[in-house]
Design a protein around this motif. Structure first.
Motif, PDB file in Angstrom:
ATOM      1  N   TYR A 117      38.809  52.058 -17.945  1.00 27.47           N
ATOM      2  CA  TYR A 117      37.951  51.658 -16.833  1.00 27.47           C
ATOM      3  C   TYR A 117      38.755  50.989 -15.729  1.00 27.47           C
ATOM      4  O   TYR A 117      38.456  51.158 -14.542  1.00 27.47           O
ATOM      5  CB  TYR A 117      36.854  50.717 -17.324  1.00 27.47           C
ATOM      6  N   ARG A 118      39.762  50.229 -16.108  1.00 30.82           N
ATOM      7  CA  ARG A 118      40.588  49.561 -15.107  1.00 30.82           C
ATOM      8  C   ARG A 118      41.319  50.592 -14.245  1.00 30.82           C
ATOM      9  O   ARG A 118      41.434  50.430 -13.023  1.00 30.82           O
ATOM     10  CB  ARG A 118      41.582  48.628 -15.795  1.00 30.82           C
ATOM     11  N   LEU A 119      41.779  51.662 -14.882  1.00 29.10           N
ATOM     12  CA  LEU A 119      42.435  52.729 -14.125  1.00 29.10           C
ATOM     13  C   LEU A 119      41.441  53.450 -13.221  1.00 29.10           C
ATOM     14  O   LEU A 119      41.719  53.694 -12.041  1.00 29.10           O
ATOM     15  CB  LEU A 119      43.087  53.723 -15.093  1.00 29.10           C
ATOM     16  N   LEU A 120      40.266  53.781 -13.744  1.00 32.80           N
ATOM     17  CA  LEU A 120      39.258  54.476 -12.950  1.00 32.80           C
ATOM     18  C   LEU A 120      38.810  53.630 -11.761  1.00 32.80           C
ATOM     19  O   LEU A 120      38.575  54.158 -10.664  1.00 32.80           O
ATOM     20  CB  LEU A 120      38.047  54.822 -13.815  1.00 32.80           C
ATOM     21  N   LEU A 121      38.689  52.340 -11.976  1.00 30.35           N
ATOM     22  CA  LEU A 121      38.252  51.439 -10.920  1.00 30.35           C
ATOM     23  C   LEU A 121      39.206  51.458  -9.738  1.00 30.35           C
ATOM     24  O   LEU A 121      38.799  51.293  -8.580  1.00 30.35           O
ATOM     25  CB  LEU A 121      38.131  50.018 -11.474  1.00 30.35           C
ATOM     26  N   ARG A 122      40.492  51.691  -9.998  1.00 31.03           N
ATOM     27  CA  ARG A 122      41.519  51.579  -8.968  1.00 31.03           C
ATOM     28  C   ARG A 122      41.959  52.921  -8.394  1.00 31.03           C
ATOM     29  O   ARG A 122      42.939  52.970  -7.640  1.00 31.03           O
ATOM     30  CB  ARG A 122      42.718  50.833  -9.553  1.00 31.03           C
ATOM     31  N   LEU A 123      41.256  53.994  -8.723  1.00 30.21           N
ATOM     32  CA  LEU A 123      41.641  55.290  -8.169  1.00 30.21           C
ATOM     33  C   LEU A 123      41.467  55.288  -6.660  1.00 30.21           C
ATOM     34  O   LEU A 123      40.427  54.868  -6.151  1.00 30.21           O
ATOM     35  CB  LEU A 123      40.783  56.400  -8.781  1.00 30.21           C
ATOM     36  N   PRO A 124      42.442  55.779  -5.933  1.00 35.89           N
ATOM     37  CA  PRO A 124      42.312  55.829  -4.470  1.00 35.89           C
ATOM     38  C   PRO A 124      41.386  56.967  -4.044  1.00 35.89           C
ATOM     39  O   PRO A 124      41.020  57.829  -4.846  1.00 35.89           O
ATOM     40  CB  PRO A 124      43.749  56.102  -4.003  1.00 35.89           C
ATOM     41  N   THR A 125      41.023  56.984  -2.796  1.00 33.70           N
ATOM     42  CA  THR A 125      40.186  58.049  -2.253  1.00 33.70           C
ATOM     43  C   THR A 125      41.049  59.258  -1.903  1.00 33.70           C
ATOM     44  O   THR A 125      42.111  59.129  -1.301  1.00 33.70           O
ATOM     45  CB  THR A 125      39.447  57.556  -0.997  1.00 33.70           C
ATOM     46  N   LEU A 126      40.591  60.452  -2.317  1.00 28.54           N
ATOM     47  CA  LEU A 126      41.277  61.697  -2.004  1.00 28.54           C
ATOM     48  C   LEU A 126      40.420  62.521  -1.050  1.00 28.54           C
ATOM     49  O   LEU A 126      39.209  62.329  -0.962  1.00 28.54           O
ATOM     50  CB  LEU A 126      41.520  62.514  -3.286  1.00 28.54           C
ATOM     51  N   ASP A 127      41.073  63.465  -0.366  1.00 28.54           N
ATOM     52  CA  ASP A 127      40.313  64.385   0.467  1.00 28.54           C
ATOM     53  C   ASP A 127      39.489  65.296  -0.428  1.00 28.54           C
ATOM     54  O   ASP A 127      40.019  65.902  -1.364  1.00 28.54           O
ATOM     55  CB  ASP A 127      41.272  65.230   1.316  1.00 28.54           C
ATOM     56  N   PRO A 128      38.187  65.421  -0.185  1.00 35.13           N
ATOM     57  CA  PRO A 128      37.354  66.294  -1.025  1.00 35.13           C
ATOM     58  C   PRO A 128      37.768  67.746  -0.889  1.00 35.13           C
ATOM     59  O   PRO A 128      38.186  68.188   0.184  1.00 35.13           O
ATOM     60  CB  PRO A 128      35.932  66.060  -0.494  1.00 35.13           C
ATOM     61  N   LEU A 129      37.671  68.478  -1.977  1.00 30.28           N
ATOM     62  CA  LEU A 129      38.015  69.891  -1.982  1.00 30.28           C
ATOM     63  C   LEU A 129      36.730  70.707  -2.058  1.00 30.28           C
ATOM     64  O   LEU A 129      36.069  70.753  -3.093  1.00 30.28           O
ATOM     65  CB  LEU A 129      38.913  70.237  -3.179  1.00 30.28           C
ATOM     66  N   ASP A 130      36.363  71.338  -0.967  1.00 28.83           N
ATOM     67  CA  ASP A 130      35.164  72.170  -0.925  1.00 28.83           C
ATOM     68  C   ASP A 130      35.556  73.603  -1.234  1.00 28.83           C
ATOM     69  O   ASP A 130      36.338  74.219  -0.505  1.00 28.83           O
ATOM     70  CB  ASP A 130      34.504  72.108   0.454  1.00 28.83           C
ATOM     71  N   GLU A 131      34.999  74.145  -2.328  1.00 31.57           N
ATOM     72  CA  GLU A 131      35.330  75.506  -2.716  1.00 31.57           C
ATOM     73  C   GLU A 131      34.518  76.505  -1.900  1.00 31.57           C
ATOM     74  O   GLU A 131      33.298  76.357  -1.769  1.00 31.57           O
ATOM     75  CB  GLU A 131      35.042  75.721  -4.198  1.00 31.57           C
ATOM     76  N   PRO A 132      35.160  77.546  -1.374  1.00 35.45           N
ATOM     77  CA  PRO A 132      34.404  78.575  -0.643  1.00 35.45           C
ATOM     78  C   PRO A 132      33.427  79.287  -1.576  1.00 35.45           C
ATOM     79  O   PRO A 132      33.713  79.478  -2.754  1.00 35.45           O
ATOM     80  CB  PRO A 132      35.486  79.542  -0.149  1.00 35.45           C
ATOM     81  N   ILE A 133      32.283  79.671  -1.044  1.00 38.40           N
ATOM     82  CA  ILE A 133      31.307  80.431  -1.817  1.00 38.40           C
ATOM     83  C   ILE A 133      31.678  81.908  -1.750  1.00 38.40           C
ATOM     84  O   ILE A 133      31.883  82.464  -0.662  1.00 38.40           O
ATOM     85  CB  ILE A 133      29.887  80.240  -1.258  1.00 38.40           C
ATOM     86  N   ARG A 134      31.773  82.554  -2.907  1.00 34.81           N
ATOM     87  CA  ARG A 134      32.113  83.977  -2.929  1.00 34.81           C
ATOM     88  C   ARG A 134      30.900  84.825  -2.548  1.00 34.81           C
ATOM     89  O   ARG A 134      29.778  84.529  -2.924  1.00 34.81           O
ATOM     90  CB  ARG A 134      32.587  84.388  -4.332  1.00 34.81           C
ATOM     91  N   ARG A 135      31.185  85.889  -1.843  1.00 35.20           N
ATOM     92  CA  ARG A 135      30.111  86.810  -1.489  1.00 35.20           C
ATOM     93  C   ARG A 135      29.675  87.577  -2.735  1.00 35.20           C
ATOM     94  O   ARG A 135      30.512  87.953  -3.556  1.00 35.20           O
ATOM     95  CB  ARG A 135      30.590  87.801  -0.419  1.00 35.20           C
ATOM     96  N   PRO A 136      28.378  87.845  -2.891  1.00 32.48           N
ATOM     97  CA  PRO A 136      27.914  88.567  -4.077  1.00 32.48           C
ATOM     98  C   PRO A 136      28.554  89.932  -4.224  1.00 32.48           C
ATOM     99  O   PRO A 136      28.698  90.437  -5.327  1.00 32.48           O
ATOM    100  CB  PRO A 136      26.393  88.694  -3.835  1.00 32.48           C
ATOM    101  N   ASP A 137      28.938  90.565  -3.119  1.00 35.39           N
ATOM    102  CA  ASP A 137      29.497  91.911  -3.191  1.00 35.39           C
ATOM    103  C   ASP A 137      31.004  91.906  -2.987  1.00 35.39           C
ATOM    104  O   ASP A 137      31.588  92.889  -2.558  1.00 35.39           O
ATOM    105  CB  ASP A 137      28.850  92.808  -2.128  1.00 35.39           C
ATOM    106  N   SER A 138      31.667  90.786  -3.323  1.00 36.57           N
ATOM    107  CA  SER A 138      33.090  90.660  -2.999  1.00 36.57           C
ATOM    108  C   SER A 138      34.006  91.310  -4.015  1.00 36.57           C
ATOM    109  O   SER A 138      35.204  91.148  -3.974  1.00 36.57           O
ATOM    110  CB  SER A 138      33.465  89.180  -2.865  1.00 36.57           C
ATOM    111  N   GLY A 139      33.450  92.029  -4.979  1.00 30.08           N
ATOM    112  CA  GLY A 139      34.333  92.717  -5.916  1.00 30.08           C
ATOM    113  C   GLY A 139      33.809  92.632  -7.317  1.00 30.08           C
ATOM    114  O   GLY A 139      32.613  92.572  -7.562  1.00 30.08           O
ATOM    115  N   SER A 140      34.731  92.631  -8.257  1.00 29.55           N
ATOM    116  CA  SER A 140      34.377  92.600  -9.674  1.00 29.55           C
ATOM    117  C   SER A 140      33.523  91.405 -10.004  1.00 29.55           C
ATOM    118  O   SER A 140      33.661  90.335  -9.447  1.00 29.55           O
ATOM    119  CB  SER A 140      35.667  92.572 -10.510  1.00 29.55           C
TER     120      SER A 140
END
Length: 385
Positions: free
Chosen positions: A134-157
């Motif tokens: 918990y002490r480690l989790l409490l001190r985690l710095p802020t990171l840039d959020p990673l937004d994953e692109p949404i895949r198109r339904p017809d983008s392949g396999s």
């Protein structure tokens, strides 16, 4: 939850989470160990720490990586359990996040099977480990959020694009063990096992089958760059990223690089980077064994120089290979994607610096590393549409 239970947890946190001394940890752990009724509240507060980490931009694999780096296996198991417990309360996530959770579940099952009926640690030891986590989790710095692109339904396999995640993690774990052991025979056996997994699951074929990049906005992923020799490994990842139309930004203190690019390119970077690390470790172990047979003992400088040369030479090879695939009709497409990736990278990381590769002093290591890079299979990317 009774006020007494809440008071126990609060007093333990006040004693242990904001101090560095073992005495403070012992005080907090003693309070928790003496009050079994506080266990549920303690677990709930742990989930809150995990939820806070998500709001700070961390992902499951990031948390597990930093816990493994800073603490011990028992803390990794505790962190994974908290992450799984928090999952039902999280909102919808992207495929990378889902794959990371699946990996945690698989690792937990494997660990349970391996430990069997191992005795549970005493309450004081357990409480100490929880407070350290918990002490480690409490001190985690802020990171840039990673937004994953949404895949198109017809983008392949329809195949799961993250289906190789568990295999990649197993390979990285084998490589980490190969690096950690002081016995060349064991290191070679571990590296050979990693190479076997690479062949069995056809990583190179998966790379060839990677879908063309989506026209949507670039995304990003984090790839662990673990000690030892992390600087050379970061250079290798940067070379792979550049050749695949991505940008890599190394965070040395936290032990990872953020790779920015289009989704299919990010997949290719992960696959090829892992493949090259397997090949590098296998070649390095064999070369080192030959060096030791000749009477030399400077293993650290040899390995550092080997990996630095390997990364440098692979970068040259990948750049040359990438140029051969670029035709006049592809130049406008590639140019627009390069601009999009660069813009996204600059927005995420407006203040980056460059660093000079250190510790490259062993001529034999450099020579052997360059030779290994010349022999390495680098694969090819499919032509862009």
């Amino acid at each position: 939850m009774s006020s007494t239970t809440s008071s126990t947890v609060e007093r333990a946190f006040q004693a242990a989470l904001y101090a560095e001394t073992d005495t403070a940890l012992d005080t907090g752990a003693s309070l928790l160990a003496a009050d079994p009724a506080a266990d549920a509240e303690l677990a709930r507060r742990g989930q809150e720490f995990v939820a806070t980490a998500w709001r700070r931009g961390w992902q499951p694999a990031d948390v597990v990586r930093i816990v493994r780096r800073e603490l011990d296996d028992v803390h990794v198991r505790l962190a994974a359990a908290l992450i799984r417990a928090q999952t039902p309360y999280d909102g919808p996530r992207g495929p990378r996040w889902t794959a990371q959770l699946a990996e945690l579940t698989a690792e937990a099952a494997e660990a349970a099977e391996a430990t069997g009926t191992a005795p549970r640690p005493d309450r004081f030891s357990h409480a100490t480990a929880v407070l350290e986590l918990y002490r480690l989790l409490l001190r985690l710095p802020t990171l840039d959020p990673l937004d994953e692109p949404i895949r198109r339904p017809d983008s392949g396999s329809g195949a799961d694009p993250r289906s190789g995640s568990r295999m990649l993690t197993r390979i990285r774990a084998l490589l980490a063990k190969a690096e950690a052991t002081g016995f060349p025979d064991e290191a070679e056996a571990l590296s050979a096992k990693a190479q076997e997994l690479m062949a069995r699951h056809s990583i190179d074929e998966a790379l060839l089958a990677a879908r063309a990049p989506s026209p949507d906005a670039p995304g990003a992923c984090r790839i662990g760059v673990e000690a030892p020799y992390e600087q050379a490994k970061a250079v290798l990842l940067d070379a792979v990223a550049t050749a695949n139309h991505c940008r890599a930004v190394w965070n040395e203190p936290l032990g990872f690089s953020t790779v920015v690019g289009f989704e299919a390119d990010l997949e290719a970077v992960e696959l090829l980077h892992t493949s090259l690390l397997v090949q590098a470790t296998t070649a390095m172990t064999k070369a080192e064994t030959a060096q030791r047979a000749g009477g030399r003992k400077r293993t650290k400088t040899f390995r550092q120089s080997f990996l630095a040369a390997y990364a440098h030479r692979i970068g040259t090879r990948l750049a040359a290979a990438a140029e051969t695939q670029v035709t006049d009709d592809l130049l406008p497409v590639l140019a627009s994607r390069e601009v999009a990736v660069t813009t996204h990278t600059d927005r995420m990381f407006p203040d980056t610096t460059t660093t000079r590769l250190r510790g490259v002093t062993d001529e034999a290591g450099w020579t052997e590393g360059a030779r290994a890079a010349d022999r390495a299979r680098v694969g090819t990317r499919p032509r862009l549409p």
